[in-house]
Every structure is written in structure tokens, then in C-alpha cells.
Design a protein around this motif. Sequence first.
Motif, PDB file in Angstrom:
ATOM      1  N   UNK A   8      18.167  65.990  68.970  1.00  0.00           N
ATOM      2  CA  UNK A   8      18.554  67.338  68.547  1.00  0.00           C
ATOM      3  C   UNK A   8      18.292  67.591  67.069  1.00  0.00           C
ATOM      4  N   UNK A   9      18.417  66.575  66.248  1.00  0.00           N
ATOM      5  CA  UNK A   9      18.204  66.706  64.809  1.00  0.00           C
ATOM      6  C   UNK A   9      19.018  67.836  64.197  1.00  0.00           C
ATOM      7  N   UNK A  10      20.155  68.098  64.765  1.00  0.00           N
ATOM      8  CA  UNK A  10      21.045  69.136  64.268  1.00  0.00           C
ATOM      9  C   UNK A  10      21.832  68.570  63.088  1.00  0.00           C
ATOM     10  N   UNK A  11      21.689  69.155  61.894  1.00  0.00           N
ATOM     11  CA  UNK A  11      22.398  68.620  60.731  1.00  0.00           C
ATOM     12  C   UNK A  11      23.909  68.514  60.922  1.00  0.00           C
ATOM     13  N   UNK A  12      24.489  69.439  61.661  1.00  0.00           N
ATOM     14  CA  UNK A  12      25.930  69.379  61.893  1.00  0.00           C
ATOM     15  C   UNK A  12      26.312  68.143  62.698  1.00  0.00           C
ATOM     16  N   UNK A  13      25.443  67.738  63.605  1.00  0.00           N
ATOM     17  CA  UNK A  13      25.707  66.552  64.412  1.00  0.00           C
ATOM     18  C   UNK A  13      25.368  65.272  63.654  1.00  0.00           C
ATOM     19  N   UNK A  14      24.395  65.347  62.790  1.00  0.00           N
ATOM     20  CA  UNK A  14      23.952  64.155  62.063  1.00  0.00           C
ATOM     21  C   UNK A  14      24.777  63.880  60.805  1.00  0.00           C
ATOM     22  N   UNK A  15      25.481  64.872  60.304  1.00  0.00           N
ATOM     23  CA  UNK A  15      26.268  64.699  59.085  1.00  0.00           C
ATOM     24  C   UNK A  15      27.294  63.575  59.190  1.00  0.00           C
ATOM     25  N   UNK A  16      28.074  63.479  60.279  1.00  0.00           N
ATOM     26  CA  UNK A  16      29.036  62.367  60.362  1.00  0.00           C
ATOM     27  C   UNK A  16      28.353  60.992  60.378  1.00  0.00           C
ATOM     28  N   UNK A  17      27.175  60.928  60.962  1.00  0.00           N
ATOM     29  CA  UNK A  17      26.418  59.669  60.978  1.00  0.00           C
ATOM     30  C   UNK A  17      26.002  59.309  59.554  1.00  0.00           C
ATOM     31  N   UNK A  18      25.488  60.279  58.833  1.00  0.00           N
ATOM     32  CA  UNK A  18      25.086  60.062  57.446  1.00  0.00           C
ATOM     33  C   UNK A  18      26.283  59.654  56.591  1.00  0.00           C
ATOM     34  N   UNK A  19      27.416  60.290  56.806  1.00  0.00           N
ATOM     35  CA  UNK A  19      28.630  59.958  56.048  1.00  0.00           C
ATOM     36  C   UNK A  19      29.070  58.519  56.323  1.00  0.00           C
ATOM     37  N   UNK A  20      28.981  58.088  57.577  1.00  0.00           N
ATOM     38  CA  UNK A  20      29.365  56.723  57.942  1.00  0.00           C
ATOM     39  C   UNK A  20      28.477  55.711  57.220  1.00  0.00           C
ATOM     40  N   UNK A  21      27.164  55.964  57.237  1.00  0.00           N
ATOM     41  CA  UNK A  21      26.239  55.068  56.537  1.00  0.00           C
ATOM     42  C   UNK A  21      26.446  55.127  55.027  1.00  0.00           C
ATOM     43  N   UNK A  22      26.834  56.286  54.511  1.00  0.00           N
ATOM     44  CA  UNK A  22      27.104  56.416  53.081  1.00  0.00           C
ATOM     45  C   UNK A  22      28.266  55.511  52.679  1.00  0.00           C
ATOM     46  N   UNK A  23      29.282  55.445  53.524  1.00  0.00           N
ATOM     47  CA  UNK A  23      30.428  54.570  53.259  1.00  0.00           C
ATOM     48  C   UNK A  23      29.959  53.115  53.160  1.00  0.00           C
ATOM     49  N   UNK A  24      29.010  52.743  53.998  1.00  0.00           N
ATOM     50  CA  UNK A  24      28.533  51.363  54.027  1.00  0.00           C
ATOM     51  C   UNK A  24      27.443  51.074  52.997  1.00  0.00           C
ATOM     52  N   UNK A  25      27.042  52.070  52.233  1.00  0.00           N
ATOM     53  CA  UNK A  25      25.927  51.884  51.302  1.00  0.00           C
ATOM     54  C   UNK A  25      26.356  51.322  49.952  1.00  0.00           C
ATOM     55  N   UNK A  26      27.591  50.967  49.813  1.00  0.00           N
ATOM     56  CA  UNK A  26      28.125  50.449  48.552  1.00  0.00           C
ATOM     57  C   UNK A  26      28.357  48.939  48.678  1.00  0.00           C
TER      58      UNK A  26
END
Length: 114
Positions: A8-26
Motif C-alpha cells: 500500500x505504501x500509505x504513509x499513515x500506515x508506514x509511520x508507526x513502522x518508521x517510528x519503531x525503527x527510529x526507536x531502535x536506531x540509537x
Amino acid sequence: MSNKLLVKSNPELLTPVAEYFKVLSEVSRLQILSCLKEREMNVTELTEATGLGQANLSKHLKVLTQAGILTRQPQGVSAYYSISDPMIFELCDLVCQRISERIQQQAEYFKSLF
């Protein structure tokens, strides 16, 4: 993650995924997770184990807790942190395995040059 989410590549659906990976990027957060893999720990124990300052550590613990990766359990005057989502280690293992494979491929390539 389901294929539907990727297709779907819907930003609204992908945002939580990106946020989860952002948490792990530190790096410090990954260090904290590594310390908590074997047992729950309080802030003092985590400070000693990680070498992070207490303020910095507390900031990262808050982020990990808000993301649902850690749980915080008050016990007396301390609070103990533990992993609430053990699948996080499966994800980390997959990433580490892929990095290891890539490094091996690069080493083989450089060997072939000489």
C-alpha cells in the motif's frame, strides 16, 4: 509486517513502522536492550552496566517504555525495567545475521582482488 502494509505504501500506515525503527536506531538503546536480555534491572544497575549517565539513561528508558519495548515495574524506592516484547531480539538477530553475511561477502570479494 504483512505484505499488505508494504504494497500500500500509505504513509499513515508506514509511520508507526518508521517510528519503531527510529526507536531502535540509537546505539545506547540497543545497549540497554542487550543488558536487559538476561534479567530485569533498575536504573542504578543499568547505569553501571552501560556506562551511560543517569539523565541520558532515563531519557532512553522513557523512549523504550513509551514504544512498548520495555516495561517499568516500581519496587520500593526503585523501578525495574524488563523486556516486554521479546520478539525484539529476533529482529536484532536477523539484522546481525544479515550484516555478518554482507561482511563475509565483502571479505570474499576483496580476497578475490589479490
